[in-house]
Design a protein around this motif. Structure first.
Motif, PDB file in Angstrom:
ATOM      1  N   GLU A 139       0.828  -1.211   0.000  1.00  0.00           N
ATOM      2  CA  GLU A 139       0.000   0.000   0.000  1.00  0.00           C
ATOM      3  C   GLU A 139       0.858   1.255   0.000  1.00  0.00           C
ATOM      4  OE1 GLU A 139      -4.023  -1.474   2.358  1.00  0.00           O
ATOM      5  OE2 GLU A 139      -2.223  -0.949   3.510  1.00  0.00           O
ATOM      6  N   ILE A 140       1.952   1.217   0.743  1.00  0.00           N
ATOM      7  CA  ILE A 140       2.852   2.373   0.771  1.00  0.00           C
ATOM      8  C   ILE A 140       3.490   2.590  -0.594  1.00  0.00           C
ATOM      9  CG2 ILE A 140       5.041   3.208   1.723  1.00  0.00           C
ATOM     10  CD1 ILE A 140       4.178   2.036   4.412  1.00  0.00           C
ATOM     11  N   ALA A 141       3.844   1.500  -1.284  1.00  0.00           N
ATOM     12  CA  ALA A 141       4.395   1.623  -2.636  1.00  0.00           C
ATOM     13  C   ALA A 141       3.373   2.261  -3.574  1.00  0.00           C
ATOM     14  CB  ALA A 141       4.822   0.263  -3.161  1.00  0.00           C
ATOM     15  N   THR A 142       2.102   1.882  -3.427  1.00  0.00           N
ATOM     16  CA  THR A 142       1.041   2.487  -4.241  1.00  0.00           C
ATOM     17  C   THR A 142       0.913   3.973  -3.939  1.00  0.00           C
ATOM     18  OG1 THR A 142      -0.219   0.429  -4.382  1.00  0.00           O
ATOM     19  CG2 THR A 142      -1.438   2.475  -4.715  1.00  0.00           C
ATOM     20  N   LEU A 143       0.944   4.318  -2.662  1.00  0.00           N
ATOM     21  CA  LEU A 143       0.871   5.717  -2.260  1.00  0.00           C
ATOM     22  C   LEU A 143       2.050   6.507  -2.816  1.00  0.00           C
ATOM     23  CD1 LEU A 143      -0.368   8.020  -0.618  1.00  0.00           C
ATOM     24  CD2 LEU A 143       0.887   7.165   1.370  1.00  0.00           C
ATOM     25  N   CYS A 144       3.229   5.906  -2.753  1.00  0.00           N
ATOM     26  CA  CYS A 144       4.434   6.550  -3.271  1.00  0.00           C
ATOM     27  C   CYS A 144       4.263   6.851  -4.768  1.00  0.00           C
ATOM     28  CB  CYS A 144       5.637   5.649  -3.028  1.00  0.00           C
ATOM     29  SG  CYS A 144       7.237   6.425  -3.366  1.00  0.00           S
ATOM     30  N   GLU A 145       3.790   5.877  -5.502  1.00  0.00           N
ATOM     31  CA  GLU A 145       3.574   6.071  -6.940  1.00  0.00           C
ATOM     32  C   GLU A 145       2.594   7.208  -7.195  1.00  0.00           C
ATOM     33  OE1 GLU A 145       1.956   3.566 -10.864  1.00  0.00           O
ATOM     34  OE2 GLU A 145       2.076   2.603  -8.889  1.00  0.00           O
ATOM     35  N   ARG A 146       1.495   7.216  -6.461  1.00  0.00           N
ATOM     36  CA  ARG A 146       0.499   8.257  -6.671  1.00  0.00           C
ATOM     37  C   ARG A 146       1.044   9.641  -6.312  1.00  0.00           C
ATOM     38  NH1 ARG A 146      -4.785   5.078  -4.124  1.00  0.00           N
ATOM     39  NH2 ARG A 146      -5.082   3.650  -5.899  1.00  0.00           N
ATOM     40  N   ALA A 147       1.840   9.705  -5.262  1.00  0.00           N
ATOM     41  CA  ALA A 147       2.393  10.994  -4.850  1.00  0.00           C
ATOM     42  C   ALA A 147       3.314  11.578  -5.910  1.00  0.00           C
ATOM     43  CB  ALA A 147       3.133  10.843  -3.527  1.00  0.00           C
ATOM     44  N   TRP A 148       4.171  10.743  -6.495  1.00  0.00           N
ATOM     45  CA  TRP A 148       5.068  11.262  -7.524  1.00  0.00           C
ATOM     46  C   TRP A 148       4.344  11.497  -8.837  1.00  0.00           C
ATOM     47  CZ3 TRP A 148       9.120  13.591  -5.900  1.00  0.00           C
ATOM     48  CH2 TRP A 148       9.667  13.223  -4.661  1.00  0.00           C
ATOM     49  N   ASP A 149       3.244  10.784  -9.057  1.00  0.00           N
ATOM     50  CA  ASP A 149       2.430  11.075 -10.230  1.00  0.00           C
ATOM     51  C   ASP A 149       1.807  12.466 -10.140  1.00  0.00           C
ATOM     52  OD1 ASP A 149       2.960   8.721 -11.535  1.00  0.00           O
ATOM     53  OD2 ASP A 149       1.069   7.742 -11.004  1.00  0.00           O
ATOM     54  N   LEU A 226       2.328  17.405   1.637  1.00  0.00           N
ATOM     55  CA  LEU A 226       1.164  16.788   1.030  1.00  0.00           C
ATOM     56  C   LEU A 226       0.103  16.510   2.081  1.00  0.00           C
ATOM     57  CD1 LEU A 226       2.822  14.109  -1.321  1.00  0.00           C
ATOM     58  CD2 LEU A 226       2.265  16.500  -1.828  1.00  0.00           C
ATOM     59  N   VAL A 227      -1.152  16.511   1.663  1.00  0.00           N
ATOM     60  CA  VAL A 227      -2.259  16.059   2.503  1.00  0.00           C
ATOM     61  C   VAL A 227      -2.754  14.748   1.900  1.00  0.00           C
ATOM     62  CG1 VAL A 227      -4.504  16.607   3.484  1.00  0.00           C
ATOM     63  CG2 VAL A 227      -2.879  18.456   2.988  1.00  0.00           C
ATOM     64  N   LEU A 228      -2.816  13.706   2.725  1.00  0.00           N
ATOM     65  CA  LEU A 228      -3.158  12.369   2.249  1.00  0.00           C
ATOM     66  C   LEU A 228      -4.486  11.902   2.835  1.00  0.00           C
ATOM     67  CD1 LEU A 228       0.292  10.583   2.709  1.00  0.00           C
ATOM     68  CD2 LEU A 228      -0.523  11.877   0.726  1.00  0.00           C
ATOM     69  N   SER A 229      -5.182  11.104   2.058  1.00  0.00           N
ATOM     70  CA  SER A 229      -6.379  10.420   2.548  1.00  0.00           C
ATOM     71  C   SER A 229      -5.999   8.998   2.935  1.00  0.00           C
ATOM     72  CB  SER A 229      -7.458  10.395   1.466  1.00  0.00           C
ATOM     73  OG  SER A 229      -8.480   9.483   1.827  1.00  0.00           O
ATOM     74  N   PRO A 230      -5.968   8.672   4.221  1.00  0.00           N
ATOM     75  CA  PRO A 230      -5.643   7.294   4.620  1.00  0.00           C
ATOM     76  C   PRO A 230      -6.684   6.289   4.158  1.00  0.00           C
ATOM     77  CG  PRO A 230      -5.467   8.824   6.478  1.00  0.00           C
ATOM     78  CD  PRO A 230      -6.182   9.547   5.374  1.00  0.00           C
ATOM     79  N   ASP A 231      -7.903   6.746   3.879  1.00  0.00           N
ATOM     80  CA  ASP A 231      -8.985   5.829   3.519  1.00  0.00           C
ATOM     81  C   ASP A 231      -8.762   5.157   2.175  1.00  0.00           C
ATOM     82  OD1 ASP A 231     -10.234   6.527   5.863  1.00  0.00           O
ATOM     83  OD2 ASP A 231     -11.479   8.071   4.940  1.00  0.00           O
ATOM     84  N   ASP A 232      -8.224   5.906   1.211  1.00  0.00           N
ATOM     85  CA  ASP A 232      -8.044   5.318  -0.122  1.00  0.00           C
ATOM     86  C   ASP A 232      -6.670   5.623  -0.723  1.00  0.00           C
ATOM     87  OD1 ASP A 232      -8.402   7.994  -0.580  1.00  0.00           O
ATOM     88  OD2 ASP A 232     -10.292   7.799  -1.645  1.00  0.00           O
ATOM     89  N   LEU A 233      -5.710   6.027   0.131  1.00  0.00           N
ATOM     90  CA  LEU A 233      -4.317   6.221  -0.292  1.00  0.00           C
ATOM     91  C   LEU A 233      -4.201   7.186  -1.473  1.00  0.00           C
ATOM     92  CD1 LEU A 233      -3.068   2.520  -0.010  1.00  0.00           C
ATOM     93  CD2 LEU A 233      -2.848   4.360   1.675  1.00  0.00           C
ATOM     94  N   ARG A 234      -4.918   8.306  -1.366  1.00  0.00           N
ATOM     95  CA  ARG A 234      -4.830   9.338  -2.383  1.00  0.00           C
ATOM     96  C   ARG A 234      -4.180  10.583  -1.814  1.00  0.00           C
ATOM     97  NH1 ARG A 234      -8.806  11.976  -3.602  1.00  0.00           N
ATOM     98  NH2 ARG A 234     -10.160  11.324  -1.878  1.00  0.00           N
ATOM     99  N   VAL A 235      -3.559  11.371  -2.694  1.00  0.00           N
ATOM    100  CA  VAL A 235      -3.127  12.721  -2.343  1.00  0.00           C
ATOM    101  C   VAL A 235      -4.326  13.634  -2.524  1.00  0.00           C
ATOM    102  CG1 VAL A 235      -1.575  14.628  -2.916  1.00  0.00           C
ATOM    103  CG2 VAL A 235      -0.764  12.270  -3.103  1.00  0.00           C
ATOM    104  N   THR A 236      -4.684  14.366  -1.468  1.00  0.00           N
ATOM    105  CA  THR A 236      -5.820  15.281  -1.557  1.00  0.00           C
ATOM    106  C   THR A 236      -5.392  16.736  -1.608  1.00  0.00           C
ATOM    107  OG1 THR A 236      -6.070  15.322   0.855  1.00  0.00           O
ATOM    108  CG2 THR A 236      -7.328  13.657  -0.354  1.00  0.00           C
ATOM    109  N   GLY A 237      -4.126  17.017  -1.305  1.00  0.00           N
ATOM    110  CA  GLY A 237      -3.682  18.406  -1.350  1.00  0.00           C
ATOM    111  C   GLY A 237      -2.174  18.525  -1.401  1.00  0.00           C
ATOM    112  N   VAL A 238      -1.710  19.624  -1.985  1.00  0.00           N
ATOM    113  CA  VAL A 238      -0.290  19.988  -2.007  1.00  0.00           C
ATOM    114  C   VAL A 238      -0.174  21.372  -1.375  1.00  0.00           C
ATOM    115  CG1 VAL A 238       1.756  20.377  -3.425  1.00  0.00           C
ATOM    116  CG2 VAL A 238       0.074  18.657  -4.128  1.00  0.00           C
TER     117      VAL A 238
END
Length: 357
Positions: A139-149, A226-238
């Protein structure tokens, strides 16, 4: 929604006239066609960090807002331009869904002794030294990918179609201007204990590559911005757009990865860590470079990346030296800044090792 509030009581030297801000907001927030219940005086707390612009939480019974202002004693207005930071986010909002809503910009320094702006608070978790919620390595790897995307998405914004952002574009020569500019900043922040950076600055000057494009760059892209949503591992704000401008995307990535401390880095560099980049599942710096290159379409070899890595560390050293300069000369008494002098010396040696390797 799981949220985390890292706010703390306001440091004495960073306090301001809260009632003056509340009065100003009641008179000016409505100009933006926004409706808030701002009756009474809010409770005020301060977010950690604050080595550059300071960030505060304003809490009313039914409304939380965020205030940003320059540090106490700041003289370089160009480095702490509240209007610029406010306007960049306001211009980005229609095309980049990760910026908070702006509430008001105060240019009148008589209100609290400096300019400031106020924005809505984004809900979510700001990961600092720890992630702030439980997640597996996958899950952290997925979050990492989304953050750099998200950084790739930012670099894809068409600044030419947004006048407020297009105005930041000074054209070709961004890399050269950055090398010269940060070298000059280091010179002007010199203290008696500053080492010899001339071999590093000379190497950067000689080896600077041509620009790889002009795009909107954040210039301080880190997980703790960054502001993250723990519920679905999304970035919600920069957050923290203080240094954003139009420039070379790889320079932005190099600056970001200067802060990326891996689990296998040496113990001293580990003390620099301000984000959960060491967590199992987080990518290495080179994995991030490879992913960014694939997503953006920019080819980057390991030898080419050496310039951006050294520049990012040099730039980080200059930022640390500027803060150390303020502490060294008694312009701030925040004891957290006492470690910045030795940190600059470490970064000098780290740059030298990369050049020698």
């Amino acid at each position: 929604m799981s949220t985390r509030d890292d706010s703390r009581p306001v440091r004495e030297e960073d306090a301001f006239d809260v009632e003056a801000v509340a009065t100003w907001l009641r008179a000016h927030a409505q100009q933006n066609h926004l409706t808030y219940d701002l009756r009474g005086t809010p409770e005020v707390r301060q977010f950690p960090g604050g080595a550059s612009n300071l960030t505060y939480l304003l809490e009313w019974d039914s409304q939380d807002l965020i205030l940003r202002r320059p540090p106490v004693g700041a003289k370089a207005r160009g480095a702490h331009d509240m209007g610029r930071e406010h306007d960049i986010q306001a211009a980005l909002a229609p095309v980049f869904p990760y910026v908070p809503t702006m509430v008001g910009l105060c240019r009148d320094e008589s209100v609290i002794g400096s300019e400031f702006y106020v924005m809505e608070r984004l809900e979510g978790t700001i990961p600092r030294r720890r992630l702030g919620f439980v997640a597996s390595p996958d899950e952290i790897a997925t979050l990492c990918e989304r953050a750099w995307d998200v950084l790739v998405d930012l670099h894809g914004v068409d600044v030419a179609t947004i006048p407020a952002l297009a105005a930041l574009n000074r054209g070709e020569g961004y890399v050269g201007r950055q090398v010269a500019g940060w070298t000059d900043r280091m010179s002007r922040a010199r203290t008696d204990d500053l080492g010899d950076w001339s071999p590093i600055t000379t190497w950067l000057d000689v080896h600077q590559p041509p620009d790889r494009g002009q795009c909107l760059i954040h210039n301080d892209y880190r997980f703790d911005n960054l502001v993250l949503s723990p519920d679905d591992l999304r970035v919600t704000g920069v957050l923290d757009w203080e240094m954003a401008t139009v420039g070379d995307p790889l320079m932005d990535l190099g600056g970001a990865l200067a802060y990326w401390v891996q689990a296998d880095d040496d113990e001293y560099f580990g003390q620099f860590r301000r984000q959960p980049s060491h967590e199992p599942g987080m990518w290495s710096r080179w994995q991030i470079v490879e992913h960014y290159a694939a997503r953006s379409g920019l080819d980057v070899t390991a030898e080419q990346w050496r310039f951006y890595e050294v520049f990012g560390l040099f730039r980080l050293a200059v930022i640390a030296q500027q803060i150390w300069f303020r502490y060294f000369h008694g312009q701030t008494h925040n004891e957290a800044y006492a470690v910045f002098g030795p940190a600059v010396a470490y970064l000098e040696q780290r740059c030298r090792r990369i050049l020698e390797g």
